[in-house]
Motif scaffolding. Structure first.
Motif, PDB file in Angstrom:
ATOM      1  N   ALA A 148      93.889  13.018  28.119  1.00 29.62           N
ATOM      2  CA  ALA A 148      92.985  12.796  29.267  1.00 29.62           C
ATOM      3  C   ALA A 148      93.595  11.974  30.390  1.00 29.62           C
ATOM      4  N   GLN A 149      94.626  11.190  30.071  1.00 26.40           N
ATOM      5  CA  GLN A 149      94.970  10.054  30.946  1.00 26.40           C
ATOM      6  C   GLN A 149      95.701  10.374  32.249  1.00 26.40           C
ATOM      7  N   LYS A 150      95.547  11.624  32.745  1.00 26.40           N
ATOM      8  CA  LYS A 150      96.084  11.908  34.088  1.00 26.40           C
ATOM      9  C   LYS A 150      94.918  12.291  35.003  1.00 26.40           C
ATOM     10  N   ASN A 151      94.583  13.573  35.029  1.00 25.62           N
ATOM     11  CA  ASN A 151      93.521  13.996  35.953  1.00 25.62           C
ATOM     12  C   ASN A 151      92.134  14.065  35.322  1.00 25.62           C
ATOM     13  N   GLY A 161      93.846  11.342  19.412  1.00 26.19           N
ATOM     14  CA  GLY A 161      95.244  11.435  19.006  1.00 26.19           C
ATOM     15  C   GLY A 161      96.173  11.840  20.142  1.00 26.19           C
ATOM     16  N   GLY A 162      95.619  12.000  21.334  1.00 25.67           N
ATOM     17  CA  GLY A 162      96.455  12.337  22.486  1.00 25.67           C
ATOM     18  C   GLY A 162      97.009  13.745  22.392  1.00 25.67           C
ATOM     19  N   ALA A 163      97.779  14.108  23.401  1.00 22.45           N
ATOM     20  CA  ALA A 163      98.412  15.433  23.392  1.00 22.45           C
ATOM     21  C   ALA A 163      99.376  15.524  22.204  1.00 22.45           C
ATOM     22  N   SER A 164      99.929  14.369  21.817  1.00 23.12           N
ATOM     23  CA  SER A 164     100.899  14.370  20.710  1.00 23.12           C
ATOM     24  C   SER A 164     100.269  14.873  19.412  1.00 23.12           C
ATOM     25  N   ARG A 165      99.003  14.583  19.221  1.00 17.81           N
ATOM     26  CA  ARG A 165      98.328  15.067  18.005  1.00 17.81           C
ATOM     27  C   ARG A 165      98.247  16.603  18.032  1.00 17.81           C
ATOM     28  N   GLN A 166      98.145  17.147  19.256  1.00 20.83           N
ATOM     29  CA  GLN A 166      98.105  18.615  19.381  1.00 20.83           C
ATOM     30  C   GLN A 166      99.465  19.251  19.088  1.00 20.83           C
ATOM     31  N   PHE A 167     100.540  18.476  19.255  1.00 19.57           N
ATOM     32  CA  PHE A 167     101.864  19.002  18.866  1.00 19.57           C
ATOM     33  C   PHE A 167     101.821  19.401  17.394  1.00 19.57           C
ATOM     34  N   GLU A 168     100.999  18.652  16.602  1.00 18.77           N
ATOM     35  CA  GLU A 168     100.882  18.943  15.166  1.00 18.77           C
ATOM     36  C   GLU A 168      99.741  19.919  14.877  1.00 18.77           C
ATOM     37  N   CYS A 178      99.186  26.294  25.745  1.00 12.40           N
ATOM     38  CA  CYS A 178      99.781  25.531  26.843  1.00 12.40           C
ATOM     39  C   CYS A 178      99.415  24.053  26.801  1.00 12.40           C
ATOM     40  N   ASP A 179     100.449  23.217  26.857  1.00 11.61           N
ATOM     41  CA  ASP A 179     100.264  21.783  27.042  1.00 11.61           C
ATOM     42  C   ASP A 179     100.086  21.558  28.545  1.00 11.61           C
ATOM     43  N   MET A 180      98.848  21.298  28.969  1.00 14.28           N
ATOM     44  CA  MET A 180      98.557  21.093  30.401  1.00 14.28           C
ATOM     45  C   MET A 180      98.255  19.637  30.703  1.00 14.28           C
ATOM     46  N   SER A 181      98.800  18.743  29.878  1.00 16.37           N
ATOM     47  CA  SER A 181      98.434  17.326  30.013  1.00 16.37           C
ATOM     48  C   SER A 181      98.538  16.799  31.437  1.00 16.37           C
ATOM     49  N   SER A 182      99.591  17.186  32.141  1.00 20.75           N
ATOM     50  CA  SER A 182      99.789  16.517  33.430  1.00 20.75           C
ATOM     51  C   SER A 182      99.452  17.367  34.647  1.00 20.75           C
ATOM     52  N   ASP A 183      98.877  18.558  34.456  1.00 18.90           N
ATOM     53  CA  ASP A 183      98.411  19.230  35.684  1.00 18.90           C
ATOM     54  C   ASP A 183      97.063  19.925  35.538  1.00 18.90           C
ATOM     55  N   TYR A 204     111.143  17.125  27.835  1.00 18.84           N
ATOM     56  CA  TYR A 204     111.014  16.078  26.814  1.00 18.84           C
ATOM     57  C   TYR A 204     109.819  16.322  25.885  1.00 18.84           C
ATOM     58  N   PHE A 205     108.656  16.641  26.482  1.00 12.82           N
ATOM     59  CA  PHE A 205     107.464  16.817  25.642  1.00 12.82           C
ATOM     60  C   PHE A 205     107.484  18.153  24.903  1.00 12.82           C
ATOM     61  N   ALA A 206     108.099  19.168  25.494  1.00 10.23           N
ATOM     62  CA  ALA A 206     108.247  20.451  24.786  1.00 10.23           C
ATOM     63  C   ALA A 206     109.084  20.221  23.529  1.00 10.23           C
ATOM     64  N   VAL A 244     104.001  26.750  25.682  1.00 11.82           N
ATOM     65  CA  VAL A 244     104.684  26.332  26.915  1.00 11.82           C
ATOM     66  C   VAL A 244     104.072  25.023  27.431  1.00 11.82           C
ATOM     67  N   THR A 245     104.787  24.369  28.329  1.00 11.65           N
ATOM     68  CA  THR A 245     104.301  23.133  28.973  1.00 11.65           C
ATOM     69  C   THR A 245     104.156  23.452  30.454  1.00 11.65           C
ATOM     70  N   SER A 246     102.929  23.395  30.968  1.00 16.49           N
ATOM     71  CA  SER A 246     102.733  23.852  32.355  1.00 16.49           C
ATOM     72  C   SER A 246     103.399  22.920  33.365  1.00 16.49           C
ATOM     73  N   ASN A 247     103.427  21.627  33.055  1.00 18.26           N
ATOM     74  CA  ASN A 247     104.032  20.663  33.975  1.00 18.26           C
ATOM     75  C   ASN A 247     104.832  19.649  33.166  1.00 18.26           C
ATOM     76  N   ASN A 248     106.113  19.566  33.467  1.00 20.36           N
ATOM     77  CA  ASN A 248     106.979  18.651  32.719  1.00 20.36           C
ATOM     78  C   ASN A 248     106.972  17.295  33.434  1.00 20.36           C
ATOM     79  N   THR A 249     106.135  16.432  32.925  1.00 13.25           N
ATOM     80  CA  THR A 249     105.787  15.161  33.557  1.00 13.25           C
ATOM     81  C   THR A 249     107.006  14.285  33.849  1.00 13.25           C
ATOM     82  N   ILE A 250     107.977  14.330  32.954  1.00 15.38           N
ATOM     83  CA  ILE A 250     109.134  13.436  33.088  1.00 15.38           C
ATOM     84  C   ILE A 250     110.180  14.018  34.030  1.00 15.38           C
TER      85      ILE A 250
HETATM   86  N1  PMP Z   1     102.630  16.353  27.063  1.00 11.07           N
HETATM   87  C1  PMP Z   1     102.797  16.009  28.345  1.00 11.07           C
HETATM   88  C2  PMP Z   1     103.121  17.071  29.340  1.00 11.07           C
HETATM   89  C3  PMP Z   1     102.669  14.674  28.725  1.00 11.07           C
HETATM   90  O1  PMP Z   1     102.840  14.321  29.993  1.00 11.07           O
HETATM   91  C4  PMP Z   1     102.372  13.701  27.744  1.00 11.07           C
HETATM   92  C5  PMP Z   1     102.212  12.230  28.080  1.00 11.07           C
HETATM   93  N2  PMP Z   1     102.346  11.814  29.274  1.00 11.07           N
HETATM   94  C6  PMP Z   1     102.227  14.109  26.434  1.00 11.07           C
HETATM   95  C7  PMP Z   1     102.352  15.432  26.114  1.00 11.07           C
HETATM   96  C8  PMP Z   1     101.922  13.102  25.352  1.00 11.07           C
HETATM   97  O2  PMP Z   1     100.613  12.712  25.529  1.00 11.07           O
HETATM   98  P1  PMP Z   1      99.934  11.574  24.642  1.00 11.07           P
HETATM   99  O3  PMP Z   1     100.573  10.304  25.015  1.00 11.07           O
HETATM  100  O4  PMP Z   1      98.491  11.688  25.063  1.00 11.07           O
HETATM  101  O5  PMP Z   1     100.121  11.927  23.225  1.00 11.07           O
END
Ligand code: PMP
Length: 382
Positions: free
Chosen positions: A201-204, A82-89, A178-183, A111-113, A155-161
């Motif tokens: 998973a789709q970064k590092n 479900g990606g990081a987005s599933r963890q938002f829920e 912590c959302d650490m998706s991008s670092d 944006y992701f926060a 918190v979001t450790s790295n704001n990807t956008i």
């Molecule tokens: N959080 C961060 C910091 C992200 O960079 C991303 C996607 N790039 C997401 C959440 C959303 O991740 P996903 O597409 O795996 O749901």
């Protein structure tokens, strides 16, 4: 290193934000396993998730996560979907609703926060401890206080956008999520500072499809109410992430990627390289008269470098200039524009050097054109 080339023999430098560059040796091993895994005469795409061979992959991947990040035994390592987005829920569903708590605190740093906040509101009251929204999320807010009755601070450790990164996580006496998706895996962290860490998973880590969750066992124990099985950390933990069919291929490639990271010397060694890459690119931006960095200097991300042209009319031209020369994935996110160079673990330093070189060439050509126009104007008006 001739794998990342196109039909016309061009080496491709992948600055994409995710899914992103993976080490060539990893994609090659993955390709081999798709054809015939371990000489079994089966593709990795065909094996049962209940087979001993795949269970070994799950175990090994979990152990690599533990070893590379120094995860204490008091934490579960889960591979979810479900990606990081599933963890938002899932985070508020478990730690607010499931734990019978009313309120959670969120830092609004990008944006992701914002997306995480929106989902949390479905499960309880949200205290926004601070926000940098009014300045287009160009910095990480600091000096905030957190309600002591909040179930956790997110918190979001790295704001990807936006290209900002947290250096200091603080300690507020409540669990830190912590959302650490991008670092994640790009720099050393102390897992025991966190109650729960999650990352797509789709970064590092590997290809898209798997989401890593590292959660303190004590925190899972606070969940007392029934929840839908697929959204319940208790169910996922007690089934070793095998409650249902996991994303087999994604976990397999993550294992290969983590083995690669270990071979590089682990997180500490890759962090040094990541710092060098980021310093190289920021130096080129800062000495330029054409480009400028968009993130606050002290919160600049070492993973996603965001920058623009002072003259925005030149941005399209620069993009097509670099695209024609083998650079992909440099376009900034639609919500902010400009450029974003993602410097994930597998991106070699020579790709950063190459980008800096192209920035220099482009700037020189712009200046030359401006000079020629000036001279032409002088000639016609004299
Ligand atoms: N959080 C961060 C910091 C992200 O960079 C991303 C996607 N790039 C997401 C959440 C959303 O991740 P996903 O597409 O795996 O749901």
């Amino acid at each position: 290193m001739l794998t990342y080339i196109t039909m016309s023999n061009q080496y491709i430098h992948n600055f994409g934000a995710g899914p992103c560059i993976l080490p060539i040796s990893v994609t090659e091993k993955a390709a081999d396993a798709v054809r015939n895994w371990n000489g079994m005469g089966l593709s990795i795409l065909e094996v049962s998730h209940r087979s001993a061979a795949f269970e070994e992959v799950m175990t090994k991947t979990g152990l690599l996560v533990r070893e590379l990040l120094g995860v204490p035994d008091s934490y579960e390592v889960l591979f979810l979907q479900g990606g990081a987005s599933r963890q938002f829920e899932m985070v508020p569903q478990n730690l607010l609703q499931g734990a019978g708590k009313k309120k959670a605190a969120y830092l609004d740093s990008g944006y992701f926060a914002q997306k995480a906040i929106k989902q949390a509101r479905l499960f309880g009251e949200v205290q926004i401890v601070a926000s940098s929204r009014e300045k287009a999320y160009s910095y990480i807010p600091s000096n905030y206080s957190v309600h002591h009755d909040a179930a956790y601070l997110h918190v979001t450790s790295n704001n990807t956008i936006e290209g900002t990164q947290m250096l200091d996580f603080g300690n507020f006496g409540i669990p830190l999520v912590c959302d650490m998706s991008s670092d994640i895996f790009s720099r050393e962290i102390k897992v025991s500072d966190f109650g729960l860490i999650y990352a797509g998973a789709q970064k590092n880590l590997g290809p898209a499809g798997m989401t890593l969750v590292i959660v303190k066992k004590d925190l899972i124990r606070t969940v007392i109410y029934p929840l839908p099985a697929m959204g319940d950390y208790r169910v996922m933990a007690s089934n070793n992430s095998l409650y249902n069919t996991p994303p087999v291929f994604s976990i397999f490639v993550a294992m290969l990627n983590l083995l690669w990271l270990k071979d590089q010397g682990g997180v500490a060694a890759i962090e040094k390289l990541n710092i060098k890459k980021a310093e190289t690119l920021y130096a080129a931006i800062d000495q330029s008269e054409l480009f400028y960095g968009t993130a606050n200097l002290s919160h600049r991300s070492k993973m996603n470098v965001t920058f623009r042209c002072y003259d925005q009319a030149l941005e399209e031209e620069f993009l097509s200039y670099v695209t024609g020369r083998g650079i992909v994935g440099l376009k900034g996110h639609g919500s902010v524009g400009g450029f974003r160079a993602s410097l994930y673990n597998a991106l070699p330093l020579h790709s950063v050097d190459y980008l800096c070189q192209l920035m220099g060439f482009f700037e020189a050509s712009v200046k030359l054109k401006a000079k020629s126009r000036f001279i032409a104007n002088q000639t016609t008006s004299s």
